[in-house]
Design an enzyme around this catalytic site. Sequence first.
Site, short mmCIF file in Angstrom:
data_model
loop_
_atom_site.label_atom_id
_atom_site.label_comp_id
_atom_site.label_asym_id
_atom_site.label_seq_id
_atom_site.Cartn_x
_atom_site.Cartn_y
_atom_site.Cartn_z
N LEU A 258 1.64 0.93 0.74
CA LEU A 258 2.97 1.11 1.32
C LEU A 258 2.90 0.88 2.82
O LEU A 258 2.22 1.62 3.54
CB LEU A 258 3.52 2.50 1.01
CG LEU A 258 4.18 2.69 -0.37
CD1 LEU A 258 3.15 2.59 -1.49
CD2 LEU A 258 4.88 4.03 -0.44
N ASP A 259 3.61 -0.12 3.27
CA ASP A 259 3.58 -0.52 4.68
C ASP A 259 4.35 0.48 5.55
O ASP A 259 5.45 0.91 5.20
CB ASP A 259 4.21 -1.92 4.81
CG ASP A 259 4.30 -2.39 6.24
OD1 ASP A 259 3.24 -2.62 6.85
OD2 ASP A 259 5.44 -2.53 6.74
N GLU A 292 -0.06 2.99 4.92
CA GLU A 292 -0.22 2.71 6.35
C GLU A 292 0.72 3.68 7.05
O GLU A 292 1.92 3.71 6.77
CB GLU A 292 0.18 1.28 6.71
CG GLU A 292 -0.03 1.00 8.19
CD GLU A 292 0.70 -0.23 8.69
OE1 GLU A 292 0.28 -0.79 9.70
OE2 GLU A 292 1.72 -0.63 8.08
N HIS A 381 -5.20 -7.97 8.54
CA HIS A 381 -4.23 -8.97 9.00
C HIS A 381 -3.62 -8.58 10.34
O HIS A 381 -3.40 -9.44 11.20
CB HIS A 381 -3.15 -9.18 7.94
CG HIS A 381 -2.17 -8.05 7.86
ND1 HIS A 381 -2.36 -6.96 7.04
CD2 HIS A 381 -0.99 -7.82 8.51
CE1 HIS A 381 -1.34 -6.13 7.17
NE2 HIS A 381 -0.50 -6.62 8.07
#
Length: 592
Positions: A258-259, A292, A381
């Site tokens: 989960l961003d 995150e 990333h």
Amino acid sequence: MSPTVSFLPKWGAWYQADGTTRFRIWAPHYEQISVVLEDGSEMAMSKNEEGWHETCFSCQPGVRYSYKLSPDTLIPDPASQFQPDDVHGKSAIVDQHAYQWRTPQWLGRPWEETVIYELHVGTCGGYSAIIKQLDTLSDLGITAIELMPLSEFPGSRNWGYDGVFPYAPESSYGSPNDLKALIDAAHERHIMVFLDVVYNHFGPEGNVLSQYIPEFFSSVRQTAWGQAINFTLPAVQDFFLDNALYWLNIYHIDGLRLDAVHAIAPQSWLQDLVHKIRARCHPERHIHFILENENNDASLLRAGYSAQWNDDAHNALHVLLTGETEGYYGNFAQNPTQDLVLALQEGFVYQGQISPDTQKPRGQPSADLSPTSFIFFLQNHDQIGNRAVGDRLSTQIESAVLSVAHALLLLSPHIPMLFMGEEWGAKTPFLYFVSHSDDLNRLVREGRQKEMAAFSAFNSQEKAHLIPDPASPETFRRSCLDWAERNQPEYAEIYETVKKLIAVRQEHIVPRLRNARAASSHIWAPGAFAVSWRMGDDRLLELFVNFSDTDITMLTGYAGVVLYRSDHQDRKINHTLKSHSFIATLREGSER
């Protein structure tokens, strides 16, 4: 019986076994909505008192459709399962039961076995191209691939965080069945598949929800990416709960990352989410949930989430290895060695202290949590792509130092994550890239230059041209991995070292991870330290680390069985820790 559970999402068009398709959309402000097919035929929907519009009629997979909100307004389905003509095109009906799974009984793997490989599907060549790499990743020892977000985004070039159709896997990467084939192929090789999902915002182009349901978004809260999502509404909650269940049960995904959950409110929704998901999935499946979270909210890790990306550990290590202290790295500039050791022992560095960059308290105590509650990484990333020129760690530090960093990453009890290409020391940049409309591309370009102006290397008009244009196809092309590169002699040593380290981890550390806890630590000098954990079988795992340029004399030396050492010295020499070296040992609990 398959361990996945059938369910019918509340939103969207769902093709059914009898040849009909059920269409459903929440639009409380509209009295009449119709489904319009690509041949121009139109079917009115009925509305209930909660604002849901629904109809069901014979309609085959592959047919394009739109929702007609008014005589002049047709929109794609916000819960579209496929957008073959991009974000502004019509939605397509998908038969989600047509794919014949080769691994229908797959249950996943225990969390302790996880070694994550984060990758971007587009720069890897699409779903089918990744399948060709799975045998090599399996041989390396990777047990989970983590796909950057797949929600349909504008154009064909994007990190994925500008997605606007959370149920529709990006069409430029392949079809829904191509994605299923990738997941199936991974499971055949006993590799889990995690998916990065963005539940905190929608992208700036093609978001139809903002066009017709303003209350889907908060009128008072903003995030760094625009209007916050209004999670107080049941229909909004269902949209994302069903989305999670959709990926887990329809696509057989093994876990979700989960961003930026710090941008989600109320946080109680996050605590409820994981319990609701588990209640509606097969109890024998190993399903993992990763966070995150800038807030270092340890309570979420106690509430059922498997782990959090540990930015604190990365940032401290990055400062230690590179000496960079600009931007958020300044929070770890004072004593990066001490910060790194604390992160290894307790998880978070910031556990309620004032963060220098915000001057606000950050984090919660985390020492009681298992080391496996934290995902450790040298790169990801963000940490590459948010650099102005997307340069990897392999271009910033010496190979001997990188080797020590890899050993620490892969032999600590924390869950390790590699970024694609890291296993051979790839120097291919990973840049920030988009393919929006022209006006939005210009705004992104200007915003990127403004953001990078905070760094001394890019803080003038003359230096701004050094920042690659995010909208240029060349920026994307430069970010694409050359998979054949790993076979070149100059990369072979790094690759073989990483492979050996993962093998040591799986043999000696993974079986002892359950109930592991921190034991002790000692710092000899900047960049030189020892840290240990009491493992689940009461053995002591000790890591001796020397990133510095000088040899270190250890007064007590080391005991027990040497699992790995990077300096290739005689194993009987146990009082000297050579510069740029690493030793891992395992000893009985009674040994001192």
